[in-house]
Scaffold this active site. Structure first.
Site, PDB file in Angstrom:
ATOM      1  N   HIS A   1      -7.441  -8.827   4.636  1.00  0.00           N
ATOM      2  CA  HIS A   1      -7.917  -7.802   3.695  1.00  0.00           C
ATOM      3  C   HIS A   1      -7.117  -7.889   2.393  1.00  0.00           C
ATOM      4  O   HIS A   1      -6.706  -6.894   1.813  1.00  0.00           O
ATOM      5  CB  HIS A   1      -7.923  -6.416   4.319  1.00  0.00           C
ATOM      6  CG  HIS A   1      -6.606  -5.929   4.817  1.00  0.00           C
ATOM      7  ND1 HIS A   1      -5.806  -6.630   5.677  1.00  0.00           N
ATOM      8  CD2 HIS A   1      -5.942  -4.769   4.562  1.00  0.00           C
ATOM      9  CE1 HIS A   1      -4.713  -5.925   5.931  1.00  0.00           C
ATOM     10  NE2 HIS A   1      -4.765  -4.813   5.257  1.00  0.00           N
TER      11      HIS A   1
ATOM     12  N   ARG B   1       6.746 -18.059  -8.619  1.00  0.00           N
ATOM     13  CA  ARG B   1       6.549 -17.106  -9.731  1.00  0.00           C
ATOM     14  C   ARG B   1       7.525 -15.936  -9.726  1.00  0.00           C
ATOM     15  O   ARG B   1       7.598 -15.181 -10.697  1.00  0.00           O
ATOM     16  CB  ARG B   1       5.118 -16.540  -9.656  1.00  0.00           C
ATOM     17  CG  ARG B   1       4.078 -17.582  -9.968  1.00  0.00           C
ATOM     18  CD  ARG B   1       2.675 -17.058  -9.821  1.00  0.00           C
ATOM     19  NE  ARG B   1       1.721 -18.167  -9.791  1.00  0.00           N
ATOM     20  CZ  ARG B   1       0.458 -18.065  -9.446  1.00  0.00           C
ATOM     21  NH1 ARG B   1      -0.034 -16.899  -9.098  1.00  0.00           N
ATOM     22  NH2 ARG B   1      -0.327 -19.108  -9.455  1.00  0.00           N
TER      23      ARG B   1
ATOM     24  N   LEU C   1       0.817  -1.218   0.000  1.00  0.00           N
ATOM     25  CA  LEU C   1       0.000   0.000   0.000  1.00  0.00           C
ATOM     26  C   LEU C   1       0.854   1.273   0.000  1.00  0.00           C
ATOM     27  O   LEU C   1       0.346   2.348  -0.323  1.00  0.00           O
ATOM     28  CB  LEU C   1      -0.961   0.008   1.206  1.00  0.00           C
ATOM     29  CG  LEU C   1      -2.105  -0.996   1.121  1.00  0.00           C
ATOM     30  CD1 LEU C   1      -2.981  -0.916   2.369  1.00  0.00           C
ATOM     31  CD2 LEU C   1      -2.957  -0.770  -0.127  1.00  0.00           C
ATOM     32  N   GLU C   2       2.115   1.147   0.356  1.00  0.00           N
ATOM     33  CA  GLU C   2       3.009   2.311   0.331  1.00  0.00           C
ATOM     34  C   GLU C   2       3.693   2.478  -1.032  1.00  0.00           C
ATOM     35  O   GLU C   2       4.379   3.488  -1.273  1.00  0.00           O
ATOM     36  CB  GLU C   2       4.096   2.182   1.414  1.00  0.00           C
ATOM     37  CG  GLU C   2       3.611   2.467   2.830  1.00  0.00           C
ATOM     38  CD  GLU C   2       2.672   1.408   3.382  1.00  0.00           C
ATOM     39  OE1 GLU C   2       2.961   0.212   3.229  1.00  0.00           O
ATOM     40  OE2 GLU C   2       1.615   1.785   3.940  1.00  0.00           O
TER      41      GLU C   2
ATOM     42  N   ALA D   1       4.724  -8.684  -2.922  1.00  0.00           N
ATOM     43  CA  ALA D   1       3.799  -9.820  -2.945  1.00  0.00           C
ATOM     44  C   ALA D   1       2.685  -9.580  -1.937  1.00  0.00           C
ATOM     45  O   ALA D   1       2.950  -9.201  -0.791  1.00  0.00           O
ATOM     46  CB  ALA D   1       4.540 -11.109  -2.591  1.00  0.00           C
TER      47      ALA D   1
HETATM   48  N1  INI Z   1       1.480  -5.645   2.310  1.00  0.00           N
HETATM   49  C1  INI Z   1       2.083  -6.409   1.351  1.00  0.00           C
HETATM   50  O1  INI Z   1       2.939  -5.905   0.606  1.00  0.00           O
HETATM   51  N2  INI Z   1       1.751  -7.721   1.217  1.00  0.00           N
HETATM   52  C2  INI Z   1       0.815  -8.317   2.005  1.00  0.00           C
HETATM   53  O2  INI Z   1       0.561  -9.554   1.817  1.00  0.00           O
HETATM   54  C3  INI Z   1       0.188  -7.552   3.018  1.00  0.00           C
HETATM   55  N3  INI Z   1      -0.758  -8.167   3.917  1.00  0.00           N
HETATM   56  O3  INI Z   1      -0.768  -9.390   4.009  1.00  0.00           O
HETATM   57  O4  INI Z   1      -1.532  -7.471   4.588  1.00  0.00           O
HETATM   58  C4  INI Z   1       0.549  -6.184   3.147  1.00  0.00           C
HETATM   59  N4  INI Z   1      -0.047  -5.408   4.088  1.00  0.00           N
HETATM   60  C5  INI Z   1       0.552  -4.181   4.557  1.00  0.00           C
HETATM   61  C6  INI Z   1       0.061  -2.975   3.795  1.00  0.00           C
HETATM   62  O5  INI Z   1       0.591  -2.984   2.478  1.00  0.00           O
HETATM   63  C7  INI Z   1       0.521  -1.671   4.466  1.00  0.00           C
HETATM   64  O6  INI Z   1       1.934  -1.684   4.607  1.00  0.00           O
HETATM   65  C8  INI Z   1      -0.096  -1.468   5.853  1.00  0.00           C
HETATM   66  O7  INI Z   1      -1.515  -1.557   5.781  1.00  0.00           O
HETATM   67  C9  INI Z   1       0.273  -0.076   6.412  1.00  0.00           C
HETATM   68  O8  INI Z   1      -0.198   0.969   5.557  1.00  0.00           O
END
Ligand code: INI
Length: 155
Positions: free
Chosen positions: A94, A133, A63-64, A86
């Site tokens: 979620h 993959r 998400l970042e 990944a």
């Molecule tokens: N972020 C990932 O890159 N992969 C994941 O599988 C994942 N899971 O499993 O939740 C994940 N979550 C963290 C998210 O990207 C943010 O870093 C977090 O919500 C803080 O903003």
């Protein structure tokens, strides 16, 4: 591909010489991230990108990734960008939110900034699928970034 006599076709150009490439890697599933990174950078270098022309930023999670890509795109320093990471269903309740938002954000960065982004954020059901993959996906992302950088320069 079929050739058309009166159409000027822009052939895919996979020469990376002189291209500046930015990579954003999520550390959330770090083994997969590093596997993607290894095959991606090896392919970039094989296609002529200089090591000194590759910049890597790592972020906590998928998400970042879009915001970091946007900052890199707006810096004007890069010909193309690559997103690595990944999102694994078994690791998150979620999964759909994280995978859809990161993919949507990456697409938005491309359209808003005009800089191509190769999306190699794997979305899989489990770790095994991601590990299986990562090598191919990292390599493919390198080729997509080079091809798109060269194409956009010519349009
Ligand atoms: N972020 C990932 O890159 N992969 C994941 O599988 C994942 N899971 O499993 O939740 C994940 N979550 C963290 C998210 O990207 C943010 O870093 C977090 O919500 C803080 O903003």
């Amino acid at each position: 591909m079929a050739k058309y006599d009166n159409i000027s076709e822009l052939e895919p150009d996979l020469s990376g010489a002189g291209l500046k490439i930015g990579i954003v890697m999520s550390r959330f599933n770090v083994d997969v991230g590093e596997g993607l990174l290894g095959s991606c950078t090896a392919a970039l270098i094989r296609h002529g990108v200089a090591e000194a022309d590759i910049t890597l930023a790592t972020v906590p999670g998928a998400l970042e990734v879009p915001l970091t890509l946007k900052a890199m795109a707006q810096s004007g320093k890069f010909d193309a960008l690559i997103a690595l990471g990944a999102v694994i269903r078994g690791d998150t309740y979620h999964f759909e939110v994280v995978s859809n938002e990161s993919a949507g954000g990456i697409t938005q960065v491309q359209l808003l900034t005009g800089v191509a982004v190769a999306n190699a954020i794997l979305t899989t059901d489990n770790d095994e699928q991601a590990l299986a993959r990562m090598s191919e996906k990292g390599r493919d992302a390198a080729l997509v970034a080079i091809e798109m950088a060269n194409l956009l320069k010519r349009l």
